[in-house]
Design an enzyme around this catalytic site. Structure first.
Site, PDB file in Angstrom:
ATOM      1  N   ASP A 126      43.238  30.447  36.038  1.00  0.00           N
ATOM      2  CA  ASP A 126      42.907  30.707  37.440  1.00  0.00           C
ATOM      3  C   ASP A 126      42.187  32.042  37.644  1.00  0.00           C
ATOM      4  O   ASP A 126      42.522  33.052  37.038  1.00  0.00           O
ATOM      5  CB  ASP A 126      44.157  30.693  38.319  1.00  0.00           C
ATOM      6  CG  ASP A 126      43.785  30.797  39.781  1.00  0.00           C
ATOM      7  OD1 ASP A 126      43.070  29.919  40.261  1.00  0.00           O
ATOM      8  OD2 ASP A 126      44.192  31.776  40.427  1.00  0.00           O
ATOM      9  N   ASP A 167      48.339  31.108  46.884  1.00  0.00           N
ATOM     10  CA  ASP A 167      47.250  31.832  46.217  1.00  0.00           C
ATOM     11  C   ASP A 167      47.202  33.280  46.729  1.00  0.00           C
ATOM     12  O   ASP A 167      46.126  33.856  46.939  1.00  0.00           O
ATOM     13  CB  ASP A 167      45.894  31.139  46.423  1.00  0.00           C
ATOM     14  CG  ASP A 167      44.803  31.739  45.532  1.00  0.00           C
ATOM     15  OD1 ASP A 167      45.132  32.528  44.619  1.00  0.00           O
ATOM     16  OD2 ASP A 167      43.618  31.440  45.761  1.00  0.00           O
ATOM     17  N   ASN A 208      46.085  36.237  35.321  1.00  0.00           N
ATOM     18  CA  ASN A 208      44.860  37.054  35.247  1.00  0.00           C
ATOM     19  C   ASN A 208      45.148  38.530  35.527  1.00  0.00           C
ATOM     20  O   ASN A 208      44.634  39.125  36.456  1.00  0.00           O
ATOM     21  CB  ASN A 208      43.776  36.508  36.190  1.00  0.00           C
ATOM     22  CG  ASN A 208      44.194  36.480  37.640  1.00  0.00           C
ATOM     23  OD1 ASN A 208      45.381  36.466  37.958  1.00  0.00           O
ATOM     24  ND2 ASN A 208      43.214  36.475  38.533  1.00  0.00           N
ATOM     25  N   HIS A 221      41.564  25.828  38.336  1.00  0.00           N
ATOM     26  CA  HIS A 221      40.764  26.459  39.394  1.00  0.00           C
ATOM     27  C   HIS A 221      39.395  25.809  39.278  1.00  0.00           C
ATOM     28  O   HIS A 221      38.637  26.111  38.363  1.00  0.00           O
ATOM     29  CB  HIS A 221      40.688  27.978  39.177  1.00  0.00           C
ATOM     30  CG  HIS A 221      39.760  28.680  40.145  1.00  0.00           C
ATOM     31  ND1 HIS A 221      40.171  29.714  40.940  1.00  0.00           N
ATOM     32  CD2 HIS A 221      38.457  28.495  40.439  1.00  0.00           C
ATOM     33  CE1 HIS A 221      39.155  30.132  41.690  1.00  0.00           C
ATOM     34  NE2 HIS A 221      38.092  29.413  41.392  1.00  0.00           N
ATOM     35  N   LEU A 261      50.490  38.541  41.214  1.00  0.00           N
ATOM     36  CA  LEU A 261      51.312  39.747  41.397  1.00  0.00           C
ATOM     37  C   LEU A 261      50.630  40.979  40.807  1.00  0.00           C
ATOM     38  O   LEU A 261      51.112  42.093  40.981  1.00  0.00           O
ATOM     39  CB  LEU A 261      52.709  39.544  40.801  1.00  0.00           C
ATOM     40  CG  LEU A 261      53.545  38.438  41.460  1.00  0.00           C
ATOM     41  CD1 LEU A 261      54.950  38.390  40.855  1.00  0.00           C
ATOM     42  CD2 LEU A 261      53.632  38.633  42.973  1.00  0.00           C
ATOM     43  N   ARG A 262      49.514  40.764  40.101  1.00  0.00           N
ATOM     44  CA  ARG A 262      48.640  41.864  39.626  1.00  0.00           C
ATOM     45  C   ARG A 262      49.287  42.778  38.590  1.00  0.00           C
ATOM     46  O   ARG A 262      48.710  43.806  38.251  1.00  0.00           O
ATOM     47  CB  ARG A 262      48.162  42.734  40.801  1.00  0.00           C
ATOM     48  CG  ARG A 262      47.542  41.980  41.957  1.00  0.00           C
ATOM     49  CD  ARG A 262      46.278  41.278  41.553  1.00  0.00           C
ATOM     50  NE  ARG A 262      45.542  40.762  42.717  1.00  0.00           N
ATOM     51  CZ  ARG A 262      44.683  39.767  42.637  1.00  0.00           C
ATOM     52  NH1 ARG A 262      44.433  39.170  41.477  1.00  0.00           N
ATOM     53  NH2 ARG A 262      44.042  39.358  43.705  1.00  0.00           N
ATOM     54  N   HIS A 291      51.702  29.397  43.106  1.00  0.00           N
ATOM     55  CA  HIS A 291      50.437  30.076  42.831  1.00  0.00           C
ATOM     56  C   HIS A 291      50.371  31.424  43.550  1.00  0.00           C
ATOM     57  O   HIS A 291      50.097  31.480  44.744  1.00  0.00           O
ATOM     58  CB  HIS A 291      49.290  29.167  43.306  1.00  0.00           C
ATOM     59  CG  HIS A 291      47.924  29.636  42.918  1.00  0.00           C
ATOM     60  ND1 HIS A 291      46.874  28.778  42.719  1.00  0.00           N
ATOM     61  CD2 HIS A 291      47.410  30.879  42.684  1.00  0.00           C
ATOM     62  CE1 HIS A 291      45.786  29.453  42.392  1.00  0.00           C
ATOM     63  NE2 HIS A 291      46.085  30.742  42.375  1.00  0.00           N
ATOM     64  N   HIS A 304      44.502  25.147  44.822  1.00  0.00           N
ATOM     65  CA  HIS A 304      43.792  25.430  46.094  1.00  0.00           C
ATOM     66  C   HIS A 304      42.621  24.497  46.420  1.00  0.00           C
ATOM     67  O   HIS A 304      41.476  24.919  46.489  1.00  0.00           O
ATOM     68  CB  HIS A 304      43.315  26.870  46.149  1.00  0.00           C
ATOM     69  CG  HIS A 304      42.755  27.441  44.863  1.00  0.00           C
ATOM     70  ND1 HIS A 304      41.752  26.840  44.163  1.00  0.00           N
ATOM     71  CD2 HIS A 304      43.077  28.560  44.171  1.00  0.00           C
ATOM     72  CE1 HIS A 304      41.475  27.567  43.095  1.00  0.00           C
ATOM     73  NE2 HIS A 304      42.264  28.609  43.074  1.00  0.00           N
TER      74      HIS A 304
END
Ligand SMILES: [Zn+2]
Lengths: 390, 334
Positions: free
Chosen positions: A103, A271, A45, A130, A14-15, A11, A183
């Site tokens: 997530d 995360d 995301n 999530h 890396l954007r 999890h 998480h």
């Protein structure tokens, strides 16, 4: 010096693509390598969201060009992570997706969640949940409780997590499929998962290094986890400790540690949620959620080892062998013939967490400015040195 | 731009006024003594003795306020300081610019003191880490309003003999009230008993109050929760009804207001249940007829106008303390 199979992170964020000011495949994989990770799973995301083979190709292009280590894509459960329509699971699996998750958002639609679990059952992949009920968390800034009241911040109650975990488990127990709770942060959620596992429901779960080592007091720069000191006055705000689900009470932390020991919680996952300087340096309420965690994961878990709360063996197992099992990949082992993914670390080496010490673009960690014990000195991914401590 | 990175505070810096949680009882007492002097001068209609060095004070209000701002302007004027009224709502400085950039811009303008009101809890703490000048918190979100609480506590001190064993009942929208929180911090340092009264949807949980007890809490102080107004006001010395903050709450619907009024409005009858010498206080603005009847608000049982006047004197006292601190440290910006 300890030699371990390279760590596997189920999890991380890396954007990339879309939020390259926060992190890229390059900077994120460098951070992972510095943290001893040789495999990370990237959450979808991004912008665009990884919800079709087109956007997946963009990500995979970046991975093939820039990744220092193995990056496995996770795709969204619903298109655009909007919770309205399911993605093409089969098509995405064929292209190399290893799990599915909305997530960042919670999939609120009970029916869609049940359908997703049916696909999970049919094609054998994890649905990563999530679990935070949106209605109870829309304006919530930190764990609901004495601190949130004193600080005048709206709370995210632990029951917001519990009710979604309860729903997911109920669906999985009736439908089947592989439910993975991301998480886990609360005592209540731990108890639900423990009961479900005992009943034989196929549910796995992860906990982050920060949720087992920090309490809500980190919001006030207090990184101790014991009982509250008489000197503690809640009057400062540290947005680097703002995360969803939030850091919780000492009771929750103790329950999470117990759950790691008794296998209720299967793995550690970071995360890793890097943010830019601007995203975090504002009022607590305006600040983004998330902790940059790939590079402090090992050190924070070793803190628990030094406190005799968990064993070193458990730490390594839950960073290697156990996540590999959840992904059903032949990694996380040093047995003969396996891929040469290796992390070497010195558990006694101290280092200071500073913006300069982190490879990640995200300097947003509550450990910033602190000295930690345990440093990776060498990371080998797929037979090549990807990190070596200078 | 030289963007300053916020740094965690090493110690409570008395150069800022952020909340009562971090003020010592001695410091609070010093403020009150100075407030008495200011008040005496005001009442004699004497121009206040002007100390050397006038300050340039920025009133940065990110949230509308009339009372606090006017009160501050009056306090500054009487001391011969200059205020710059910076209505940030709708100004170019806030549009599309981050709070940090705005603060850094203001920092570059070299004001001596920044008075900040902001809708976000913790905004004053954040500003104090960025700015080189003292920050006075004029209300941040639902967190703190030290000026109001100090004014309230000063008004109690002026009216009643002692804080020890004093029963203060705060009624109404506690969870959204920064005034309530700051009063709790202050009064529990001084030995008073606080009762928080209202419907459960507007109250913290009992367990939420644990964090208010620390090494600075007076051993005789306690905080309790009571949903029955009748029970709450029994033996009360001070009744402090609060306004329901419609802008912050969705806990009370419009049609619930009649129920609220029935259960929690301060009337003659309610007042008769309290101590004989009980007083009414209110931080304002009042929703007349909702939490408090007008005829009580303006009766001799009310300290509301004392609070308003004391508010000016207290701000003068704070400005004077900050001025002398700045002077000592040679920190005048001009
Ligand atoms: Zn998440």
């Amino acid at each position: 010096m300890i030699l371990s199979p390279g760590f596997i992170d189920l999890h991380c964020h890396l954007r990339d693509p879309g939020f390259e000011h926060k992190e890229t495949v390059q900077s994120g994989s460098a951070a992972a390598a510095a943290g001893g990770f040789t495999t990370v799973c990237a959450m979808p995301n991004t912008s665009p969201v990884i919800d079709n083979t087109g956007s997946l190709k963009i990500l995979q292009q970046a991975i093939s060009e820039d990744a220092l280590i193995r990056v496995l894509p996770i795709a969204a459960i619903t298109k655009g992570q909007q919770g309205q329509a399911l993605v093409d699971f089969q098509g995405l699996l064929k292209q190399g997706v290893v799990a599915f998750s909305d997530d960042g958002n919670t999939l609120e639609d009970d029916h869609l969640m049940s359908q997703a679990l049916l696909y999970s059952k049919e094609f054998s992949f994890p649905i990563i949940s999530h679990a935070e009920s949106t209605k109870f968390t829309t304006n919530g800034q930190m764990n609901a409780g004495p601190l949130s009241f004193a600080l005048g911040l709206e709370g995210r109650p632990s029951f917001a997590e519990e009710i979604v975990v309860a729903r997911d488990i109920s669906l999985a127990s009736h439908i089947g499929g592989h439910l993975h709770i991301a998480h886990v942060s609360s005592l209540g959620a731990v108890e639900l998962i423990r009961t479900a596992k005992n009943k034989g429901v196929h549910v796995t779960s992860e906990v982050t290094p920060h949720h087992v080592t920090l309490t809500e007091r980190a919001v006030c720069h207090d990184l101790t986890t014991g009982s509250i000191s008489k000197d503690f006055i809640p009057n400062i705000y540290n947005a680097n400790a703002k995360v969803a689900p939030p850091l919780r009470s000492p009771k929750d932390v103790a329950a999470l540690i117990d759950a790691v020991e008794d296998e209720t919680i299967d793995v550690f996952a970071t995360d890793h949620a890097p943010h830019s300087y601007e995203d975090k340096n504002t009022t607590f309420q305006s600040a983004a959620f998330g902790i940059s965690a790939l590079e402090t994961a090992l050190s924070s878990l070793l803190l628990l080892v030094s406190q005799n709360k968990i064993s070193l063996k458990t730490v390594i197992k839950k960073l290697t062998q156990d996540p590999a099992k959840i992904l059903n990949v032949p990694l996380g082992t040093l047995s003969t013939g396996s891929i040469a993914d290796i992390a070497v670390f010195n558990p006694d080496q101290s280092w200071r967490v500073s913006p300069e010490s982190l490879y990640s673009k995200g300097k947003n960690t509550p450990w910033l400015g602190k000295t930690m014990l345990g440093k990776v000195v060498l990371t080998i991914a797929n037979g090549e040195i990807v990190y070596q401590k200078k | 731009m030289n963007n300053k990175t916020p740094q965690p505070k090493k110690q409570p810096a008395n150069t800022h006024l952020l909340d009562l949680s971090e003020l010592s009882t001695q410091y609070i007492e010093n403020i009150f003594e100075s407030t008495e002097l200011m008040l005496a001068q005001m009442r004699k209609s004497k121009p206040s003795k002007k100390e050397s060095g006038s300050l340039s004070i920025l009133l940065a209000f990110f949230e509308p306020s009339t009372r606090t701002k006017i009160s501050f302007q009056q306090a500054a004027t009487r001391l011969g300081h200059q205020t710059v009224d910076f209505n940030i709502q709708g100004s170019s400085l806030s549009k599309g610019e981050s709070f940090l950039s705005t603060l850094n811009t203001l920092n570059s303008m070299m004001f001596d003191i920044l008075v900040l009101r902001h809708p976000h809890s913790g905004a004053a703490d954040f500003a104090s880490q960025v700015l080189n000048c003292p920050v006075i918190n004029a209300g941040d979100g639902t967190h703190a309003h030290p000026l109001q609480a100090l004014t309230d506590i000063f008004t109690i001190r002026q009216t009643l003999d002692s804080f020890l064993g004093l029963n203060v009942v705060i009624i109404g929208d506690i969870i959204h009230s920064r005034v309530a929180r700051s009063n709790i911090w202050g009064l529990t340092k001084l030995g008073s008993t606080i009762t928080l009264c209202g419907p459960l949807v507007l109250l913290p949980e009992k367990n939420d109050l644990s964090v208010f007890y620390n090494k600075n809490t007076h051993p005789r102080s306690s905080i309790r929760i009571e949903t029955s107004l009748k029970k709450a006001v029994k033996n009360a010395d001070i009744l402090m009804p609060l306004r329901i903050q419609k802008e912050r709450t969705n806990n009370i619907e419009e049609n619930d207001l009649s129920v609220y009024k029935k259960n929690y409005r301060i009337t003659e009858k309610v007042l008769s249940l309290a101590q004989k010498n009980a007083y009414i206080m209110h931080p304002g603005p009042i929703n007349e007829g909702v939490e408090l009847l007008g005829e009580i608000a303006y009766s001799n049982k009310s300290l509301i106008f004392d609070q308003v006047q004391n508010g000016v004197a207290l701000k003068m006292a704070i400005l004077e303390m900050l001025r002398s601190q700045l002077k000592e440290r040679g920190k005048f910006n001009k």
